[in-house]
Scaffold this active site. Structure first.
Site, short mmCIF file in Angstrom:
data_model
loop_
_atom_site.label_atom_id
_atom_site.label_comp_id
_atom_site.label_asym_id
_atom_site.label_seq_id
_atom_site.Cartn_x
_atom_site.Cartn_y
_atom_site.Cartn_z
N ASP A 67 0.82 -1.22 0.00
CA ASP A 67 0.00 0.00 0.00
C ASP A 67 0.84 1.26 0.00
OD1 ASP A 67 0.93 -0.48 2.57
OD2 ASP A 67 -1.03 -0.93 3.40
N HIS A 134 -7.11 -4.62 10.38
CA HIS A 134 -6.88 -4.45 8.94
C HIS A 134 -5.61 -5.16 8.50
CE1 HIS A 134 -4.64 -0.34 9.64
NE2 HIS A 134 -3.75 -1.28 9.46
C1 F6R Z 1 1.51 -1.42 6.04
C2 F6R Z 1 0.23 -2.08 6.20
C3 F6R Z 1 -0.54 -2.04 7.46
C4 F6R Z 1 0.33 -2.27 8.70
C5 F6R Z 1 -0.51 -2.16 9.97
C6 F6R Z 1 0.34 -2.31 11.22
O1 F6R Z 1 2.04 -1.63 4.74
O2 F6R Z 1 -0.23 -2.64 5.25
O3 F6R Z 1 -1.54 -3.02 7.42
O4 F6R Z 1 0.93 -3.53 8.61
O5 F6R Z 1 -1.16 -0.93 9.99
O6 F6R Z 1 1.20 -1.22 11.31
P1 F6R Z 1 2.39 -1.20 12.37
O7 F6R Z 1 3.35 -2.27 11.95
O8 F6R Z 1 3.00 0.16 12.24
O9 F6R Z 1 1.79 -1.45 13.69
#
Ligand code: F6R
Length: 238
Positions: A67, A134
């Site tokens: 993304d 998500h």
């Molecule tokens: C990032 C993505 C998101 C993150 C999720 C967790 O490319 O697709 O789904 O993996 O928001 O984010 P963190 O790792 O910052 O807690």
């Protein structure tokens, strides 16, 4: 779904690196599905260290990121393009033209990304998970059938990510382009990483909950090669 419980963030990153290293060592043409955010940084650090010490070859690998924010220039310090350069791509020998990161804000941009994805099969898809369940930026209630599309980010996600924008939610983009859940599910192998207590509810729902778009990660119950690597805090409700 195979669950691997480890002690902390470092052990999670070590375990993720082992899985990645095996895929890349077995297949020099491996297609890597990559994520951004805090969670995979330790994995990328280990890939970079391994590249420097053992010259693991990425020359024939390709990558597809999940993304990107809409409304930030690619060179913006918080774009996912910049994130990936900083944490991985500028340190390893994956050719620029093998690197794919979605970009744009139109249906045409989404279709172009999906078309590029259709030319390959992702061998290993790295995922983090949002505290609302998500995956990619597929927010709760996204149909499981979606391919690459534009999303309106939920307030919760923007709040969670405000830490990268001087803790100011107003600076966090309101939209993103993301691989859809159907696109993600086509990967041969999926490695989902989670660290920290704020992920415990989402992890418990993903594992025990009914498969339902209200928690997008529950779709992974249907994939036949998923490894979930969770530290003690993220696993605390399992
Ligand atoms: C990032 C993505 C998101 C993150 C999720 C967790 O490319 O697709 O789904 O993996 O928001 O984010 P963190 O790792 O910052 O807690």
């Amino acid at each position: 779904m195979k669950i691997m419980k480890v002690k902390n963030y470092d052990e999670m990153s070590d375990a993720a690196f082992q899985v990645m290293k095996e895929v890349v060592s077995e297949n020099p043409n491996a297609v890597l599905g990559l994520a951004t955010g805090s969670t995979p940084i330790g994995l990328y650090e280990r890939m970079v260290k391994d590249y420097q010490e053992h010259h693991t070859n990425y020359a024939k690998c390709q990558s597809f990121n999940l993304d990107e924010y809409i409304g930030l220039a690619q060179g913006h310090e918080q774009s996912y393009f910049t994130f990936m350069q900083k944490h991985l791509f500028k340190h390893i020998n994956m050719p620029k033209e093998h690197i794919h990161i979605p970009y744009g804000n139109s249906e045409v941009d989404c279709q172009a990304y999906e078309k590029a994805l259709d030319q390959v099969q992702v061998d290993i898809q790295v995922l983090g998970i949002g505290s609302n369940g998500h995956i990619g930026f597929n927010e709760p209630n996204t149909p499981f059938t979606k391919e690459t599309h534009i999303v309106n980010l939920m307030k919760k996600t923007r709040q969670d990510n405000a830490r990268f924008f001087e803790n100011d939610i107003d600076q966090v983009p309101k939209q993103a382009i993301t691989m859809g859940i159907a696109s993600i599910m086509k990967a041969k192998k999926i490695v989902l990483l989670a660290s920290g207590e704020h992920k415990a509810d989402a992890i418990a729902t993903m594992v025990y909950g009914t498969k339902d778009p209200i928690c997008p990660a529950t779709v992974l119950q249907d994939h036949d090669d998923v490894i979930v690597i969770v530290d003690e805090a993220a696993a605390s409700k399992l």
